[in-house]
Design a protein around this motif. Structure first.
Motif, short mmCIF file in Angstrom:
data_model
loop_
_atom_site.label_atom_id
_atom_site.label_comp_id
_atom_site.label_asym_id
_atom_site.label_seq_id
_atom_site.Cartn_x
_atom_site.Cartn_y
_atom_site.Cartn_z
N SER A 1 -12.42 0.26 4.86
CA SER A 1 -11.42 -0.12 3.86
C SER A 1 -12.08 -0.54 2.55
O SER A 1 -11.64 -0.16 1.46
CB SER A 1 -10.55 -1.25 4.41
OG SER A 1 -9.36 -1.39 3.68
N LEU B 1 0.82 -1.21 0.00
CA LEU B 1 0.00 0.00 0.00
C LEU B 1 0.86 1.26 0.00
O LEU B 1 0.55 2.24 -0.70
CB LEU B 1 -0.93 0.00 1.22
CG LEU B 1 -1.88 1.20 1.35
CD1 LEU B 1 -2.84 1.27 0.17
CD2 LEU B 1 -2.65 1.11 2.67
N ILE C 1 -11.56 -5.75 -9.91
CA ILE C 1 -11.36 -5.38 -8.51
C ILE C 1 -12.69 -5.08 -7.84
O ILE C 1 -12.91 -5.40 -6.66
CB ILE C 1 -10.37 -4.20 -8.40
CG1 ILE C 1 -8.98 -4.66 -8.84
CG2 ILE C 1 -10.31 -3.67 -6.97
CD1 ILE C 1 -7.94 -3.58 -8.82
N LYS D 1 -12.06 3.98 -5.36
CA LYS D 1 -10.97 4.02 -6.34
C LYS D 1 -11.28 3.11 -7.53
O LYS D 1 -11.01 3.46 -8.68
CB LYS D 1 -9.65 3.62 -5.69
CG LYS D 1 -9.09 4.68 -4.74
CD LYS D 1 -7.66 4.38 -4.35
CE LYS D 1 -7.12 5.51 -3.49
NZ LYS D 1 -7.04 6.78 -4.26
N ILE E 1 -14.06 -6.63 -4.29
CA ILE E 1 -14.52 -5.78 -3.19
C ILE E 1 -15.95 -6.14 -2.79
O ILE E 1 -16.27 -6.26 -1.60
CB ILE E 1 -14.43 -4.28 -3.58
CG1 ILE E 1 -12.98 -3.89 -3.86
CG2 ILE E 1 -15.00 -3.40 -2.46
CD1 ILE E 1 -12.83 -2.55 -4.58
N ALA F 1 -11.75 1.34 -1.05
CA ALA F 1 -11.31 0.55 -2.21
C ALA F 1 -12.29 0.70 -3.36
O ALA F 1 -11.90 0.89 -4.52
CB ALA F 1 -11.18 -0.92 -1.81
N TRP G 1 -3.77 0.09 -5.74
CA TRP G 1 -4.13 0.78 -4.50
C TRP G 1 -5.51 0.30 -4.02
O TRP G 1 -5.69 -0.06 -2.85
CB TRP G 1 -4.13 2.29 -4.75
CG TRP G 1 -4.19 3.18 -3.54
CD1 TRP G 1 -4.63 2.85 -2.28
CD2 TRP G 1 -3.77 4.55 -3.47
NE1 TRP G 1 -4.54 3.94 -1.45
CE2 TRP G 1 -4.02 4.99 -2.14
CE3 TRP G 1 -3.25 5.45 -4.40
CZ2 TRP G 1 -3.74 6.30 -1.73
CZ3 TRP G 1 -2.97 6.74 -3.99
CH2 TRP G 1 -3.21 7.17 -2.67
N ALA G 2 -6.46 0.27 -4.94
CA ALA G 2 -7.80 -0.23 -4.61
C ALA G 2 -7.75 -1.69 -4.16
O ALA G 2 -8.40 -2.09 -3.19
CB ALA G 2 -8.73 -0.08 -5.82
N ASN G 3 -6.95 -2.49 -4.86
CA ASN G 3 -6.82 -3.90 -4.54
C ASN G 3 -6.25 -4.10 -3.14
O ASN G 3 -6.67 -4.98 -2.38
CB ASN G 3 -5.93 -4.58 -5.58
CG ASN G 3 -6.10 -6.08 -5.58
OD1 ASN G 3 -7.16 -6.61 -5.27
ND2 ASN G 3 -5.05 -6.79 -5.94
N GLU G 4 -5.28 -3.25 -2.78
CA GLU G 4 -4.65 -3.37 -1.46
C GLU G 4 -5.62 -3.00 -0.34
O GLU G 4 -5.66 -3.65 0.71
CB GLU G 4 -3.40 -2.48 -1.39
CG GLU G 4 -2.19 -3.14 -0.83
CD GLU G 4 -1.80 -4.37 -1.63
OE1 GLU G 4 -1.86 -5.48 -1.06
OE2 GLU G 4 -1.45 -4.24 -2.81
N LEU G 5 -6.38 -1.93 -0.56
CA LEU G 5 -7.38 -1.54 0.44
C LEU G 5 -8.41 -2.65 0.62
O LEU G 5 -8.86 -2.93 1.74
CB LEU G 5 -8.07 -0.25 0.00
CG LEU G 5 -7.23 1.03 0.07
CD1 LEU G 5 -7.93 2.18 -0.64
CD2 LEU G 5 -6.94 1.41 1.53
N ASN G 6 -8.78 -3.31 -0.47
CA ASN G 6 -9.70 -4.43 -0.38
C ASN G 6 -9.10 -5.58 0.44
O ASN G 6 -9.76 -6.16 1.30
CB ASN G 6 -10.07 -4.92 -1.77
CG ASN G 6 -10.93 -6.16 -1.74
OD1 ASN G 6 -12.03 -6.14 -1.20
ND2 ASN G 6 -10.44 -7.26 -2.28
#
Length: 398
Positions: free
Chosen positions: A255, A220, A271, A262, A275, A259, A232-237
């Motif tokens: 989170s 992240l 993604i 984004k 999510i 996600a 970034w979106a994938n990491e927040l997910n």
């Protein structure tokens, strides 16, 4: 016109690439524009400036684009990141055809396209096909040049991830770690961040949530630095999934929401499907079955549009379990049959184990003890062989 050309030249000389390209394109001097696009393409891709890069490439004459297949490759990468995998594969096939006609002089470029085709096929959960292209890429690039080492690392990463989903955890980790070493030697922040995420996923699947969170947070930080919205979106997910598993439901919801914001911004359907699945699981954990069913239905719809087979299976399995919890056993059985069909189609050990676990739980509810035991034993064998400890523990509980 001469003045405009001088302005464009000045922008290029001072490193204002976007302004220079726009001026050259407006002047019709596409040759100069293309040279700058090829120079700047990798940086624009890594930092998530996909809309600008796509606009440049899409506004080139088709015949000129055919003379510069590297730009086709960049456009294909953006398509894949945005969930347009069919178009990505089409562009990569066109680029490979051009490079193949150039013969040995384009051997490395051909190897890169093969590795990228492997990546797109892996994203589509077509693991056998992905492995085939990754192996072809490794055969094409056996040297020690900078470009070849990047391609080797990409191919090894794809092999590693495919092996993990096929239930070959040790083999997969070996390939991932080999890819990580190469990317560290090459000092590539984008690729190191992506591998950090992959290693986090392995830790999550094997039940080591603290280690998974550490990898995800490291990745992240990379995306926050680069400004690349898709990973970034994938990491927040992924962090949302960790929080949900840990019972930190408020943090998980926050989170997932960040996600999705984004993912919607960039239109990344793949993604979005992941999510939505995380949000569905969260609602099920909270006992909100109606909201969970709605989220799983939306997951299924988006996953089918994105051609993400893993999430299609996961959504069908989720809907089956919601139906079971609500006492609608006929619907649960129907959904599980669908899920199992998808899982068998592309041979994912994870999905087959998941479906057998759900089949076992449903059979228990129906009082079919012998049938339940057979499914649960099959699930245990899959999860034990794959090192998927959390799912193994769930299977043994039933």
């Amino acid at each position: 016109r001469n003045l405009m050309r001088k302005v464009a030249d000045a922008y290029a000389g001072r490193g204002f690439i976007a302004r220079a390209i726009e001026r050259y394109l407006s002047l019709g001097e596409t040759g100069r524009a293309v040279d700058l696009m090829e120079q700047a393409g990798e940086n624009y891709y890594a930092t998530g400036r996909w809309e600008t890069l796509s606009w440049w490439i899409d506004n080139l004459p088709k015949e000129l684009l055919g003379e510069h297949p590297s730009l086709m490759v960049q456009r294909a990468r953006i398509c894949s990141e945005s969930g347009q995998n069919a178009r990505a594969l089409d562009l990569l096939e066109q680029a490979q055809s051009i490079y193949s006609r150039r013969g040995e002089s384009a051997r490395v470029e051909t190897g890169r396209v093969l590795a990228l085709r492997s990546s797109v096929l892996r994203i589509q959960d077509r693991y056998s096909d992905s492995i085939d292209y990754a192996q072809q890429a490794l055969l094409a690039v056996g040297g020690d040049s900078l470009h070849e080492r990047f391609i080797q690392a990409m191919a090894q990463k794809n092999l590693g991830l495919c092996c993990i989903w096929l239930g070959k955890l040790d083999e997969g980790l070996k390939s991932l770690r080999s890819a990580m070493r190469k990317y560290e030697e090459l000092a590539s922040p984008l690729d190191i961040g992506l591998i950090q995420h992959d290693l986090g996923l392995v830790q999550e699947l094997t039940g080591n949530l603290a280690a998974a969170e550490k990898h995800y947070r490291s990745a992240l930080a990379t995306w926050q630095q680069l400004g690349n919205p898709s990973p970034w979106a994938n990491e927040l997910n992924s962090l949302g999934v960790i929080y949900s598993t840990q019972g930190k439901y408020s943090l998980a919801a926050e989170s997932f929401s960040a996600a999705m914001e984004k993912a919607l911004l960039i239109g990344d359907l793949r993604i979005q499907a992941y999510i939505l699945a995380g949000q569905a699981d969260l609602q099920r954990e909270l006992g909100n079955l109606e909201q969970a069913r709605s989220a799983f239905e939306r997951t299924l719809e988006v996953a089918q549009r994105a051609n993400t087979a893993l999430m299609v299976t996961y959504a069908l399995d989720g809907l089956a379990n919601i139906a079971r919890l609500e006492g609608d056993f006929a619907q649960a059985s129907y959904r599980l049959d669908e899920a199992l069909g998808y899982a068998q189609e592309h041979g994912s050990a994870y999905e087959l184990g998941l479906c057998n676990l759900s089949q076992g739980m449903l059979s228990n509810e129906l009082g079919k003890v012998e049938n339940a035991q057979l499914h649960l034993e099959e699930a245990i064998n899959v999860f034990q062989g794959s090192g998927l400890q959390p799912l193994l523990a769930r299977a043994r509980q039933h």
